[in-house]
Scaffold this motif. Structure first.
Motif, PDB file in Angstrom:
ATOM      1  N   UNK A  49       0.770 -32.492 -40.384  1.00 28.41           N
ATOM      2  CA  UNK A  49       0.958 -32.448 -38.454  1.00 28.41           C
ATOM      3  C   UNK A  49       1.246 -30.693 -38.813  1.00 28.41           C
ATOM      4  N   UNK A  50       1.284 -30.099 -37.714  1.00 30.25           N
ATOM      5  CA  UNK A  50       2.086 -28.595 -37.554  1.00 30.25           C
ATOM      6  C   UNK A  50       3.576 -28.482 -37.807  1.00 30.25           C
ATOM      7  N   UNK A  51       3.575 -29.466 -37.075  1.00 30.00           N
ATOM      8  CA  UNK A  51       5.612 -29.259 -37.030  1.00 30.00           C
ATOM      9  C   UNK A  51       6.049 -29.027 -38.301  1.00 30.00           C
ATOM     10  N   UNK A  52       5.120 -30.033 -38.889  1.00 27.64           N
ATOM     11  CA  UNK A  52       6.142 -30.165 -40.636  1.00 27.64           C
ATOM     12  C   UNK A  52       5.877 -28.951 -41.909  1.00 27.64           C
ATOM     13  N   UNK A  53       5.263 -27.594 -40.726  1.00 26.33           N
ATOM     14  CA  UNK A  53       5.103 -26.205 -41.076  1.00 26.33           C
ATOM     15  C   UNK A  53       6.508 -25.797 -40.814  1.00 26.33           C
ATOM     16  N   UNK A  54       7.116 -26.466 -39.825  1.00 28.71           N
ATOM     17  CA  UNK A  54       8.075 -25.227 -39.531  1.00 28.71           C
ATOM     18  C   UNK A  54       9.664 -25.768 -40.698  1.00 28.71           C
ATOM     19  N   UNK A  55       9.282 -27.257 -41.081  1.00 27.50           N
ATOM     20  CA  UNK A  55      10.470 -27.395 -41.876  1.00 27.50           C
ATOM     21  C   UNK A  55      10.571 -26.459 -43.316  1.00 27.50           C
ATOM     22  N   UNK A  56       9.172 -25.161 -43.122  1.00 27.81           N
ATOM     23  CA  UNK A  56       9.251 -24.653 -44.745  1.00 27.81           C
ATOM     24  C   UNK A  56       9.389 -22.812 -44.073  1.00 27.81           C
ATOM     25  N   UNK A  57       8.608 -22.878 -41.991  1.00 25.21           N
ATOM     26  CA  UNK A  57       8.498 -21.215 -42.543  1.00 25.21           C
ATOM     27  C   UNK A  57       8.254 -21.600 -40.886  1.00 25.21           C
ATOM     28  N   UNK A  58       9.422 -20.380 -39.825  1.00 26.51           N
ATOM     29  CA  UNK A  58       9.807 -20.684 -38.484  1.00 26.51           C
ATOM     30  C   UNK A  58       8.602 -19.500 -37.568  1.00 26.51           C
ATOM     31  N   UNK A  59       8.154 -18.813 -38.496  1.00 19.42           N
ATOM     32  CA  UNK A  59       7.541 -17.665 -37.316  1.00 19.42           C
ATOM     33  C   UNK A  59       6.054 -17.583 -37.693  1.00 19.42           C
ATOM     34  N   UNK A  60       5.269 -17.325 -37.338  1.00 23.60           N
ATOM     35  CA  UNK A  60       3.754 -16.755 -37.704  1.00 23.60           C
ATOM     36  C   UNK A  60       4.311 -14.521 -38.770  1.00 23.60           C
ATOM     37  N   UNK A  61       5.367 -14.524 -38.057  1.00 21.05           N
ATOM     38  CA  UNK A  61       5.154 -13.570 -39.155  1.00 21.05           C
ATOM     39  C   UNK A  61       6.021 -13.263 -40.366  1.00 21.05           C
ATOM     40  N   UNK A  62       6.814 -14.679 -41.120  1.00 17.64           N
ATOM     41  CA  UNK A  62       6.968 -15.293 -41.974  1.00 17.64           C
ATOM     42  C   UNK A  62       5.943 -15.584 -42.992  1.00 17.64           C
ATOM     43  N   UNK A  63       4.745 -15.616 -42.643  1.00 18.87           N
ATOM     44  CA  UNK A  63       3.907 -16.228 -42.857  1.00 18.87           C
ATOM     45  C   UNK A  63       2.843 -15.204 -43.416  1.00 18.87           C
ATOM     46  N   UNK A  64       3.199 -14.440 -42.719  1.00 21.58           N
ATOM     47  CA  UNK A  64       2.308 -12.602 -43.347  1.00 21.58           C
ATOM     48  C   UNK A  64       2.845 -12.282 -43.687  1.00 21.58           C
TER      49      UNK A  64
END
Length: 235
Positions: A49-64
């Motif tokens: 689920x997309x919401x699970x990713x927010x436990x690891x990454x807060x923003x798309x910039x962090x992902x980049x």
């Protein structure tokens, strides 16, 4: 707290960690560019689920940031040369190779300073190559100059690659198609320097052009460095 310092949440029924998230995001970017990367698409690729990713990454910039640092890991060589010129040259060529493998880092290089552990290791290797041969300000300017050349050259080369892919025309196809108009313009006599370059200049491939330009930049850096003291004066 930065994304590298935040602890990861515990695993749930679908195993998930930052390493898997970043790998999925890099795969998406490799396939379709940065525009294909979103937390929703990464989550779908991981069957989470997309919401699970927010436990690891807060923003798309962090992902980049994490994605770019993953590419920096490909740049750092396993062994470091004791020769400053060879060390900077190896880093430059490895940066170009990584950018050509992925393409999308060209859209991120040259922006704000990358602070991931792998990016910092590359920066450390660049400055360490000049240690003892220049003051810190000279070393900083030298590394900035080399990086500016490498970034610009990579962006130009990848822009050509993307143009070929978008149009379906190779460099030689484009030259053949645009040749008649260029000949007419040069025949007017208004562009003598360009005419000399077109008719008398040597056409080289991208790798040769990159290596030649890099050598010239390193020649300029060499002129600014302080020669090391002779062995008899070294501690």
């Amino acid at each position: 707290m930065s994304v590298w310092d935040r602890p990861e949440p515990p695993n749930r029924p679908v195993p998930l960690d930052r390493e898997r998230i970043v790998a999925a995001a890099v795969a998406l970017a490799d396939e379709g560019g940065l525009e294909e990367v979103s937390l929703r698409k990464v989550a779908a690729r991981l069957d989470a689920g997309p919401m699970r990713l927010y436990g690891f990454i807060s923003t798309k910039q962090e992902l980049l940031d994490l994605m770019l640092d993953e590419v920096y890991a490909e740049i750092l060589p396993e062994e470091r040369s004791g020769d400053w010129r060879e060390a900077l040259s190896v880093l430059a060529h490895r940066t170009r190779a990584a950018a050509l493998r992925h393409e999308w880092p060209a859209d991120l290089l040259g922006g704000r300073a990358a602070l991931g552990p792998n990016a910092l290791a590359v920066g450390e290797a660049s400055l360490a190559a000049l240690d003892g041969r220049a003051g810190i300000d000279t070393a900083l300017r030298a590394v900035e100059t080399v990086n500016a050349y490498v970034t610009g050259a990579i962006r130009r080369e990848i822009a050509h690659v993307r143009a070929e892919r978008a149009t379906g025309m190779s460099k030689h196809d484009w030259q053949r198609d645009s040749g008649p108009r260029l000949t007419r313009m040069l025949d007017t006599g208004r562009f003598p320097a360009l005419a000399k370059a077109v008719y008398d200049g040597t056409d080289v491939d991208a790798e040769t052009s990159f290596a030649t330009g890099l050598d010239w930049v390193l020649d300029a850096v060499a002129a600014k460095l302080t020669p090391p003291p002779p062995p008899s004066q070294q501690a």
